[in-house]
Design a protein around this motif. Structure first.
Motif, mmCIF file in Angstrom:
data_model
loop_
_atom_site.group_PDB
_atom_site.id
_atom_site.type_symbol
_atom_site.label_atom_id
_atom_site.label_comp_id
_atom_site.label_asym_id
_atom_site.label_seq_id
_atom_site.Cartn_x
_atom_site.Cartn_y
_atom_site.Cartn_z
ATOM 1 N N GLY A 173 54.438 31.836 -41.419
ATOM 2 C CA GLY A 173 54.673 32.797 -40.340
ATOM 3 C C GLY A 173 54.413 32.204 -38.971
ATOM 4 N N GLU A 174 53.417 31.306 -38.883
ATOM 5 C CA GLU A 174 53.145 30.644 -37.609
ATOM 6 C C GLU A 174 54.286 29.717 -37.215
ATOM 7 N N PHE A 175 54.909 29.050 -38.206
ATOM 8 C CA PHE A 175 56.081 28.233 -37.891
ATOM 9 C C PHE A 175 57.184 29.124 -37.342
ATOM 10 N N PHE A 176 57.317 30.313 -37.919
ATOM 11 C CA PHE A 176 58.351 31.247 -37.458
ATOM 12 C C PHE A 176 58.090 31.684 -36.020
ATOM 13 N N ARG A 177 56.829 32.025 -35.712
ATOM 14 C CA ARG A 177 56.504 32.487 -34.354
ATOM 15 C C ARG A 177 56.540 31.351 -33.348
ATOM 16 N N ASP A 178 56.205 30.129 -33.805
ATOM 17 C CA ASP A 178 56.287 28.933 -32.957
ATOM 18 C C ASP A 178 55.470 29.087 -31.677
ATOM 19 N N GLN A 179 54.215 29.480 -31.857
ATOM 20 C CA GLN A 179 53.318 29.639 -30.716
ATOM 21 C C GLN A 179 52.246 28.543 -30.685
ATOM 22 N N GLY A 180 52.477 27.449 -31.378
ATOM 23 C CA GLY A 180 51.541 26.341 -31.375
ATOM 24 C C GLY A 180 50.354 26.522 -32.295
ATOM 25 N N LYS A 181 50.371 27.514 -33.178
ATOM 26 C CA LYS A 181 49.244 27.774 -34.068
ATOM 27 C C LYS A 181 49.507 27.299 -35.496
ATOM 28 N N GLN A 182 50.684 26.755 -35.766
ATOM 29 C CA GLN A 182 51.000 26.315 -37.117
ATOM 30 C C GLN A 182 50.209 25.057 -37.480
ATOM 31 N N VAL A 183 49.901 24.929 -38.761
ATOM 32 C CA VAL A 183 49.155 23.782 -39.278
ATOM 33 C C VAL A 183 50.130 22.828 -39.947
ATOM 34 N N TYR A 184 50.115 21.557 -39.529
ATOM 35 C CA TYR A 184 50.941 20.526 -40.142
ATOM 36 C C TYR A 184 50.107 19.724 -41.143
ATOM 37 N N LEU A 185 50.777 19.120 -42.088
ATOM 38 C CA LEU A 185 50.095 18.176 -42.971
ATOM 39 C C LEU A 185 49.594 17.009 -42.125
ATOM 40 N N PRO A 186 48.362 16.563 -42.347
ATOM 41 C CA PRO A 186 47.818 15.487 -41.507
ATOM 42 C C PRO A 186 48.479 14.144 -41.821
ATOM 43 N N ARG A 187 48.375 13.220 -40.898
ATOM 44 C CA ARG A 187 48.958 11.889 -41.091
ATOM 45 C C ARG A 187 48.168 11.117 -42.149
ATOM 46 N N PRO A 188 48.821 10.632 -43.219
ATOM 47 C CA PRO A 188 48.122 9.792 -44.202
ATOM 48 C C PRO A 188 47.645 8.500 -43.538
ATOM 49 N N HIS A 189 46.522 7.976 -44.007
ATOM 50 C CA HIS A 189 45.975 6.782 -43.352
ATOM 51 C C HIS A 189 46.853 5.563 -43.583
ATOM 52 N N ARG A 190 47.720 5.604 -44.609
ATOM 53 C CA ARG A 190 48.653 4.492 -44.844
ATOM 54 C C ARG A 190 49.918 4.618 -43.994
ATOM 55 N N CYS A 191 50.062 5.712 -43.276
ATOM 56 C CA CYS A 191 51.301 5.986 -42.534
ATOM 57 C C CYS A 191 51.129 5.604 -41.074
ATOM 58 N N PRO A 192 51.947 4.699 -40.541
ATOM 59 C CA PRO A 192 51.879 4.377 -39.116
ATOM 60 C C PRO A 192 52.185 5.618 -38.268
ATOM 61 N N GLU A 193 51.602 5.657 -37.083
ATOM 62 C CA GLU A 193 51.810 6.809 -36.210
ATOM 63 C C GLU A 193 53.283 6.992 -35.859
ATOM 64 N N ARG A 194 53.986 5.876 -35.703
ATOM 65 C CA ARG A 194 55.412 5.976 -35.347
ATOM 66 C C ARG A 194 56.200 6.668 -36.448
ATOM 67 N N VAL A 195 55.931 6.325 -37.702
ATOM 68 C CA VAL A 195 56.642 6.951 -38.823
ATOM 69 C C VAL A 195 56.256 8.423 -38.932
ATOM 70 N N TYR A 196 54.959 8.719 -38.709
ATOM 71 C CA TYR A 196 54.510 10.110 -38.804
ATOM 72 C C TYR A 196 55.152 10.969 -37.704
ATOM 73 N N ASN A 197 55.133 10.464 -36.469
ATOM 74 C CA ASN A 197 55.632 11.254 -35.339
ATOM 75 C C ASN A 197 57.156 11.321 -35.303
ATOM 76 N N ASP A 198 57.808 10.171 -35.559
ATOM 77 C CA ASP A 198 59.266 10.118 -35.403
ATOM 78 C C ASP A 198 60.016 10.586 -36.631
ATOM 79 N N LEU A 199 59.408 10.453 -37.802
ATOM 80 C CA LEU A 199 60.134 10.803 -39.023
ATOM 81 C C LEU A 199 59.556 12.028 -39.721
#
Length: 823
Positions: A770-796
């Motif tokens: 529901g937070e994704f639907f409202r899009d008010q910045g309160k939605q929770v994303y899956l955190p970045r895995p420690h094996r995942c570079p920031e560029r891959v996490y942010n861009d992909l």
């Protein structure tokens, strides 16, 4: 002579005569002709072939399951398959609409492009083309939305055929509607001389009938578009000078007139003819000087024509309609000769006013001066009609009064519950907000104590599902639903015909699984010729993997399978060992629908050929239970494969290589317009050398029962992998598969050490949606895995979870980005 009173029949004929005098206006002639409303009967809908006994090709038939699906798969460039509609009479058709098959979220078949053919007599067919000669119409981009396309120019037809066009071999399903009005002219065709070319101050001006649809057909003179005063300009954007008119030069006609022949559907009684003429005499163009019209009811033209001379107007250069009286002459064809009054004569529209001719040789009341008509029956009829109208008005007043009282009671009950509802929302929101802040260190300020009202944008609006309605924070949303619909209608004009609801999966008595991908991807008939019957006695049971929608899934050894197939399966050949396969069986007591679905899956999977898609090897369908035999790699599914080995064995490049293979397989499915709907590591199998193939076994295994959330005891959904629009709107598309791929990539880079959103309960996962639907910045994303570079996490990875489905990358882009990151 006694005066004969007007009976209701006389009144009806007078009203009819006055109505047909109105010129056809394409902007007003846009009424649905009855595919959705039922005015077009089932016997008037036919097809070259169809999957089921009924074409069911109508709009808005409930769950969106009915549609016309050709019996065979559409091939690139092929135009053999068609859906035909018989309108029973000539109609002026200005608009067509198409919709795909979504089966309440379980199907995804639609026609991306199509062509139209039409006929006025059922034997001579014409292919429609636009004013620039284009024949292909852009259709649907998903299975839900209705796509309306204006026919420019409009067509006059009784029979219409929709013919899907594809660039690659794929299955299509269509639901259609036609829009227009009845063609009261009855004009079937006209025959006129070819238009001429004018040179005006070095400018080429063409007066040809560019949309004429046959050797004896119809064109610009009946398209409902009238030319402008200045013939060098056009109603149609960027067309050539003179486009709106058909015109002739006096020098090419020694007799001084242009002859036109008009053919009609049957014998009619003609009262007048309207001709739209240009009158720009400063450039040598004038209305016709005289019109002489001959009539034919049989094989010969009558000798005495009707002659008309319009009043010459040299004071105004305005184009206008000239009405030629036809004297109530009876005919099925008219031949008119229009005499030149100047160097040029230009017409843009010709229309006729007529009624069906009635032949009766008996003496009528009008013929008998001594006959007195008894109008007592007429008075009784009028009295009955007045009484019926009064009763209907009373009923309407009662209904409206009850609705007013019901709304007043609803408002009162809402006010009584406001305090209690606000308290519940505050407690629930604070609990979720504190949990949110503990999960994400990047979270901003703590969420407010109450949820704000929701006003979604018109462009993104879809009616929420029953699932979202049970969430307390969406109560305020439903109160404004009607108002939002009205706002969207004002924004975009045409109504939204395909508002999705949460999928409602019917399951058999002992099934508790979520019906996925392959079964409902598409329909097509005819088992693939390569699908041969495998001997049952050569299958050895090894392990029961689980129970699916159709029956049980077994892990088996298939003796002699490689020799049976006589082709390379990209496996290491060992003639001494049987091949490990997965065998799906259909319960013997399964109903007819389950049996048909099982056979559909066989037909679909038999056509899939990709290195990263699990392949159907053979079938056992000669006797019950029906079986399908598919690949099963020795390393099992990817989820257990990653969990079972030491993390040090998997380098980042190997993990990205696995993800790239999954993206490659999904790219193949996206090219075929197939939506998987349950992409996850549990549904990916692992072979030697880290070969990955996409399958659909995960949901049938007890091991992954916790990955699925049961809705009201009927359906189960993998909500932790699903996009917000799939959960809240029941909408499954390639974009929702992209969302699931982002979660799958997260699984791979975390080595499946935990379930996505493992800190959240199922209810909190839905709340987060529901937070994704409202899009008010309160939605929770899956955190970045420690094996995942920031560029891959942010861009992909984060791009796969964008709220706007249109902004998510395609699988082709994802695959290219993963391959690039491996370099």
């Amino acid at each position: 002579v006694m005066k004969v009173p007007r009976t209701p029949r006389h009144v009806f004929l007078i009203l009819l005569a006055s109505s047909v005098r109105a010129q056809v206006n394409p902007e007003m002639c846009r009424y649905p002709l009855g595919m959705a409303g039922g005015q077009i009967q089932d016997e008037d809908i036919s097809a070259s072939s169809q999957w089921s006994d009924s074409t069911a090709a109508r709009f808005d038939n409930g769950d969106g399951d009915g549609a016309w699906c050709p019996d065979i798969m559409s091939e690139p460039g092929a135009l053999k398959e068609y859906l035909q509609v018989d309108l029973r009479s000539l109609h002026f058709i200005t608009l067509v609409g198409t919709q795909g098959r979504h089966a309440d979220g379980m199907g995804n078949e639609f026609a991306q492009r199509y062509r139209i053919k039409y006929s006025r007599d059922g034997s001579n067919w014409v292919g429609w083309h636009d004013r620039r000669g284009g024949q292909v119409i852009e259709g649907n981009s998903n299975a839900y939305d209705v796509v309306l396309k204006d026919l420019e120019p409009p067509i006059i037809a009784r029979f219409v055929r929709f013919m899907p066009v594809t660039d690659h071999s794929m299955i299509v399903c269509m639901r259609v509607e036609l829009y227009g009005c009845e063609w009261l002219d009855g004009l079937m065709s006209y025959n006129i001389p070819d238009g001429h070319q004018m040179i005006h101050r070095g400018l080429d001006v063409y007066f040809n009938d560019s949309v004429y649809d046959g050797a004896i057909g119809l064109g610009q003179l009946t398209d409902g578009t009238w030319g402008l005063d200045d013939f060098l300009h056009s109603h149609i954007y960027s067309m050539w000078p003179g486009y709106d008119y058909v015109g002739w030069n006096n020098k090419s006609f020694p007799k001084g007139y242009v002859e036109m022949i008009f053919e009609f559907d049957h014998v009619r009684n003609f009262t007048s003819m309207k001709v739209h003429c240009n009158n720009m005499f400063s450039r040598g163009v004038s209305m016709f000087r005289q019109a002489s019209c001959f009539f034919r009811s049989g094989s010969e033209w009558e000798a005495d024509p009707v002659t008309f001379r319009p009043t010459s107007d040299r004071a105004s250069q305005i184009a206008r309609f000239v009405t030629v009286p036809l004297g109530d002459r009876t005919a099925s064809a008219i031949k008119c000769r229009f005499h030149f009054a100047d160097l040029w004569m230009l017409f843009s529209e010709v229309a006729f006013q007529s009624g069906s001719a009635v032949y009766n040789t008996s003496l009528t009341p009008r013929d008998d001066p001594t006959h007195k008509v008894d109008d007592s029956n007429t008075r009784i009829l009028i009295g009955c009609l007045v009484a019926i109208i009064a009763i209907l008005m009373t009923i309407i007043v009662i209904i409206l009064w009850r609705q007013v009282w019901q709304k007043m009671l609803e408002k009162a009950s809402r006010r009584m519950l406001d305090d209690e509802l606000t308290a519940r929302l505050a407690v629930q929101t604070q609990a979720f907000a504190s949990h949110h802040s503990s999960l994400s260190s990047d979270a901003g300020s703590t969420s407010n104590s109450t949820y704000e009202r929701i006003f979604p944008l018109c462009a993104d609006y879809q009616e929420p599902s029953r699932l979202i309605r049970k969430l307390p924070e969406f109560t305020q949303f439903t109160e404004h639903l009607g108002r939002i619909k009205a706002q969207c209608h004002q924004c975009y004009g045409a109504p939204h015909y395909a508002e999705a609801d949460i999928i409602s999966l019917q399951e058999t008595s002992d099934s508790n699984t979520y019906s996925i991908a392959a079964v409902h991807m598409n329909l097509f008939a005819g088992t693939d010729s390569s699908m041969r019957e495998f001997p049952r006695d050569k299958l050895t049971f090894k392990e029961k993997l689980g129970e699916g929608q159709f029956g049980e899934v077994h892990l088996c050894e298939a003796e002699g399978m490689l020799d049976f197939l006589e082709e390379d399966l990209s496996v290491e050949r060992n003639d001494e060992l049987p091949l490990l396969v997965a065998v799906k069986t259909l319960r013997e007591d399964a109903n007819k629908n389950a049996r048909n679905d099982f056979l559909k899956e066989i037909r679909i999977m038999s056509r899939l050929r990709d290195p990263n898609i699990v392949r159907l090897l053979a079938v056992c369908v000669d006797t019950d239970p029906l079986c399908m035999i598919t690949e099963y790699m020795e390393n099992g599914d990817l989820n257990q494969f990653l969990c079972s080995f030491c993390p040090l064995l998997f380098s980042y490049s190997k993990l990205i290589g696995m993800a790239a293979q999954i993206a490659s397989g999904m790219r193949y499915l996206s090219f075929l317009n197939f939506v998987h709907r349950d992409l996850a590591t549990r549904n990916c199998l692992v072979g030697k050398n880290y070969t990955i193939k996409i399958a659909d076994f995960g949901m049938s295994r007890n091991l992954y029962r916790g990955d699925y959330y049961r809705i009201q005891g009927r359906a189960v959904l993998p909500i932790r992998w699903m996009s917000w629009e799939s959960i809240l709107l029941g909408k499954f598309t390639m974009a929702s598969d992209v969302w699931a791929f982002g979660v799958t990539l997260w699984e791979i880079l975390t080595l499946c050490e935990e379930q996505p959103y493992s800190q959240l309960s199922d209810e909190q996962v839905i709340e987060n949606t529901g937070e994704f639907f409202r899009d008010q910045g309160k939605q929770v994303y899956l955190p970045r895995p420690h094996r995942c570079p920031e560029r891959v996490y942010n861009d992909l990875m984060l791009s796969c979870w964008r709220r706007n489905a249109k902004q998510r990358p395609s699988f082709q882009e994802i695959h290219a980005q993963l391959v690039e990151s491996m370099a």
